[in-house]
Scaffold this active site. Structure first.
Site, PDB file in Angstrom:
ATOM      1  N   CYS A  39      -4.891   2.783  -3.495  1.00  0.00           N
ATOM      2  CA  CYS A  39      -3.638   3.299  -2.921  1.00  0.00           C
ATOM      3  C   CYS A  39      -2.516   2.287  -3.115  1.00  0.00           C
ATOM      4  O   CYS A  39      -1.677   2.093  -2.230  1.00  0.00           O
ATOM      5  CB  CYS A  39      -3.803   3.647  -1.447  1.00  0.00           C
ATOM      6  SG  CYS A  39      -4.990   4.957  -1.183  1.00  0.00           S
ATOM      7  N   ASP A  97       3.045  -4.540   8.113  1.00  0.00           N
ATOM      8  CA  ASP A  97       1.819  -3.758   7.993  1.00  0.00           C
ATOM      9  C   ASP A  97       0.653  -4.737   8.049  1.00  0.00           C
ATOM     10  O   ASP A  97       0.372  -5.436   7.074  1.00  0.00           O
ATOM     11  CB  ASP A  97       1.862  -2.984   6.667  1.00  0.00           C
ATOM     12  CG  ASP A  97       0.498  -2.409   6.295  1.00  0.00           C
ATOM     13  OD1 ASP A  97      -0.433  -2.459   7.117  1.00  0.00           O
ATOM     14  OD2 ASP A  97       0.371  -1.912   5.153  1.00  0.00           O
ATOM     15  N   LYS A 112     -10.505  -0.862  10.752  1.00  0.00           N
ATOM     16  CA  LYS A 112     -10.658  -2.028   9.877  1.00  0.00           C
ATOM     17  C   LYS A 112     -10.963  -3.283  10.698  1.00  0.00           C
ATOM     18  O   LYS A 112     -11.157  -4.365  10.148  1.00  0.00           O
ATOM     19  CB  LYS A 112      -9.397  -2.239   9.041  1.00  0.00           C
ATOM     20  CG  LYS A 112      -9.151  -1.114   8.015  1.00  0.00           C
ATOM     21  CD  LYS A 112      -8.022  -1.474   7.098  1.00  0.00           C
ATOM     22  CE  LYS A 112      -7.400  -0.278   6.395  1.00  0.00           C
ATOM     23  NZ  LYS A 112      -8.241   0.319   5.358  1.00  0.00           N
ATOM     24  N   HIS A 116       0.871  -1.178   0.000  1.00  0.00           N
ATOM     25  CA  HIS A 116       0.000   0.000   0.000  1.00  0.00           C
ATOM     26  C   HIS A 116       0.913   1.234   0.000  1.00  0.00           C
ATOM     27  O   HIS A 116       2.023   1.179   0.534  1.00  0.00           O
ATOM     28  CB  HIS A 116      -0.829  -0.059   1.294  1.00  0.00           C
ATOM     29  CG  HIS A 116      -1.869   0.998   1.434  1.00  0.00           C
ATOM     30  ND1 HIS A 116      -1.576   2.293   1.775  1.00  0.00           N
ATOM     31  CD2 HIS A 116      -3.224   0.938   1.316  1.00  0.00           C
ATOM     32  CE1 HIS A 116      -2.703   2.985   1.855  1.00  0.00           C
ATOM     33  NE2 HIS A 116      -3.715   2.187   1.584  1.00  0.00           N
ATOM     34  N   GLN A 130      -4.574  -5.127   6.880  1.00  0.00           N
ATOM     35  CA  GLN A 130      -5.564  -6.001   6.250  1.00  0.00           C
ATOM     36  C   GLN A 130      -5.583  -7.399   6.867  1.00  0.00           C
ATOM     37  O   GLN A 130      -6.436  -8.211   6.517  1.00  0.00           O
ATOM     38  CB  GLN A 130      -5.281  -6.125   4.744  1.00  0.00           C
ATOM     39  CG  GLN A 130      -5.423  -4.826   3.979  1.00  0.00           C
ATOM     40  CD  GLN A 130      -6.853  -4.304   3.993  1.00  0.00           C
ATOM     41  OE1 GLN A 130      -7.809  -5.045   4.203  1.00  0.00           O
ATOM     42  NE2 GLN A 130      -6.997  -3.006   3.789  1.00  0.00           N
TER      43      GLN A 130
END
Lengths: 419, 148
Positions: free
Chosen positions: A377, A213, A239, A136, A216
């Site tokens: 993104c 990261d 999220k 991302h 997600q």
């Protein structure tokens, strides 16, 4: 009420009762453009359960006070709830210590914190930061800017046509000058689950720390930072069915202790004279100013909620949706799925022959179906697959097979319009 | 689908599938590039302007149906117009797609097919990107126009 919900969701071994969990999400009763809302944009943000909303309201109605300073009872209560939320996050990530959990605004701020604090103090000219081709923008640009500033080099490990990280290529780029590896646990544009444990093993052989990261990944899989052995792990609360404006950076205590503050002011200070300031210990060193107290408490409630349902049960339901949606979408002539790795989270990006993603998004919206259309993104991912944009359907545990059917019907409508 | 029909009218679908003037214009003396960072659409506008009049117009680029049709119909419309007339058309078109249409505005002719865009605020930029690029080409700006 909460206890009942808890019981309802945790009958051991049983499948998820989707209709029951849907009742916990007030927005799912909503109609959009006269049609029942089919919310398939969960990778952008998830909807919020009543239990989480109640926790936010309870804080503002019953407990509202600043933390770590007031001697009065409200402040004590607010401080306790805030620190309890930190402990909930620690358990959620299986981090060794609560002081390794830093509340930030979101995963993006977590990347920036590490890039500024760790990066500025560590990188030398000629050093390298290694990322992957599926990141991302938020896990590219902070490193790119840092490298430019420091005369260091940003290196990128390529991905396959299926959207998988090419591990051999990754390993080739891991050299004696690699100071940090930054990698998505799950790709937001492709859904690919990266083999983080193996990546960490490879990096640690070179004594290179790894930033993960997890924006997600946190909503879809059980995360164990000790099993992964990663050095940093970041995710966003919104999220994970929590409020916007709060997220988490986990870092190994040894690293965090050596890092300079990221922002100055408020809680991060132990004592100040005009000549010198002594900084607080971790995690407070990295939590300057009044933090998002309500947000952290809300995130704690969201974690309670998903733990109540059971992460394994959530993963099983989402996996079923992913398999069903993949099969149904693949049947549509002219539809191509972008991102076909064997290990995927419940995210499907696709393109339709001759029809731009924005036109698809608009027509689906008229059917009450919310998807994301664009580059997500992740412009380098779009470039890798030679498409300007994709349409992305991303699923949560409250989604159903009927909603997948609605998506398929919507896509047929799109094709009718453009026939 | 009736509301959708107001956006994806036959004329728009036709121009999106078979765009007119989609080519590089040899001998163009004005050109500009437009970019919409939201969707990644890029468009290049070429103009031949002689004695204050747009003699020829074309474009290159790929985008959504609305942006492609807008570029196609725009290049058809501005051909033969004076620079001042083309500018006035943009103002009128902008009012149309942002829902600010008012009596007494310039006659937009075929451009009226974009009247449905005003119901889709997120799509306004798709329709106007090529017009911003046209203005930039007419003004002889260097560099890239963006919708942001």
């Amino acid at each position: 009420m909460q206890a009942m919900t808890h019981l309802r969701h945790t009958d051991a071994g049983s499948a998820l009762d989707v209709e029951a969990v849907r009742r916990d999400f007030p927005i799912l009763k909503k109609k959009v453009r006269g049609k029942p809302l089919v919310y398939l944009d969960n990778a952008a943000t998830t909807q919020k359960p009543q239990q989480m909303l109640d926790a936010l309201t309870r804080f503002y109605v019953d407990t509202c006070a600043n933390i770590h300073r007031g001697l009065h009872q409200l402040s004590e209560h607010a401080t306790r709830e805030y620190e309890e939320a930190r402990e909930k996050v620690r358990r959620f990530l299986n981090a060794p210590e609560a002081r390794e959990i830093i509340f930030v605004r979101g995963a993006t701020e977590a990347v920036n914190l590490v890039a500024h604090s760790w990066g500025r103090g560590t990188l030398q000219p000629g050093d390298e930061v290694l990322i992957t081709g599926m990141e991302h923008h938020a896990n590219i640009v902070p490193w790119q800017v840092l490298c430019q500033e420091k005369g260091a080099k940003l290196r990128v490990a390529p991905i396959s046509d299926a959207g998988e990280l090419l591990l051999e290529e990754f390993e080739k780029r891991l050299g004696p000058r690699t100071r940090l590896v930054a990698v998505a646990h799950v790709s937001n544009a492709l859904g690919t689950v990266n083999p983080v444990r193996r990546i960490v093993e490879m990096a640690h052989r070179q004594k290179t720390p790894v930033f993960v990261d997890g924006a997600q990944a946190a909503p879809h899989t059980r995360i164990d930072v000790q099993a992964l052995d990663c050095d940093f792990y970041a995710f966003s609360g919104h999220k994970l069915y929590g409020p916007t404006g709060v997220g988490v950076l986990y870092g190994k205590a040894g690293l965090l202790e050596r890092m300079p503050p990221y922002q100055c002011g408020g809680d991060m200070i132990r004592s100040v004279t005009f000549e010198e300031t002594i900084f607080n210990t971790i995690p407070y060193k990295f939590e300057a100013g009044t933090p998002n107290i309500a947000g952290a408490i809300g995130l704690g409630a969201a974690i309670d909620y998903v733990e109540g349902i059971g992460l394994e049960r959530i993963a099983a339901h989402e996996h079923d949706l992913l398999a069903y949606a993949t099969r149904r979408l693949a049947e549509i002539p002219g539809l191509r799925i972008i991102g076909t790795a064997p290990e995927k989270a419940a995210v499907i990006s696709f393109v339709l022959d001759g029809i731009h993603a924005h036109d698809i998004g608009t027509i689906l919206d008229r059917e009450g179906i919310a998807v994301r259309a664009g580059h997500h993104c992740a412009q380098p991912v779009m470039a890798r697959f030679g498409v300007p944009a994709t349409t992305r359907a991303s699923f949560a545990f409250y989604n159903t097979r009927q909603e997948v059917d609605a998506l398929v019907a919507g896509i047929h409508k799109v094709q009718e319009v453009f026939r | 689908m009736s509301e959708l029909d107001s956006l994806y009218q036959e004329v728009i679908l036709d121009h999106s599938k078979r765009p007119r003037n989609l080519r590089k214009l040899e001998g163009a003396n004005c050109q500009a590039c437009g970019y919409n960072p939201l969707c990644g659409d890029k468009v290049q506008v070429y103009l031949t302007v002689r004695d204050g009049r747009v003699v020829d117009a074309s474009f290159e680029g790929a985008g959504c149906a609305i942006s492609t049709a807008s570029a196609s119909i725009m290049t058809e419309t501005v051909k033969g117009k004076t620079v001042a007339e083309a500018e006035a058309l943009f103002d009128g078109f902008h009012d149309l797609v942002t829902g600010k249409a008012h009596p007494g505005r310039v006659d937009l002719g075929k451009l009226e097919v974009f009247s449905g865009v005003c119901d889709y605020p997120t799509r306004v930029k798709c329709a106007t990107l090529v017009w911003h690029t046209l203005r930039s080409a007419l003004e002889g700006d260097r560099g890239e126009v963006t919708t942001e």
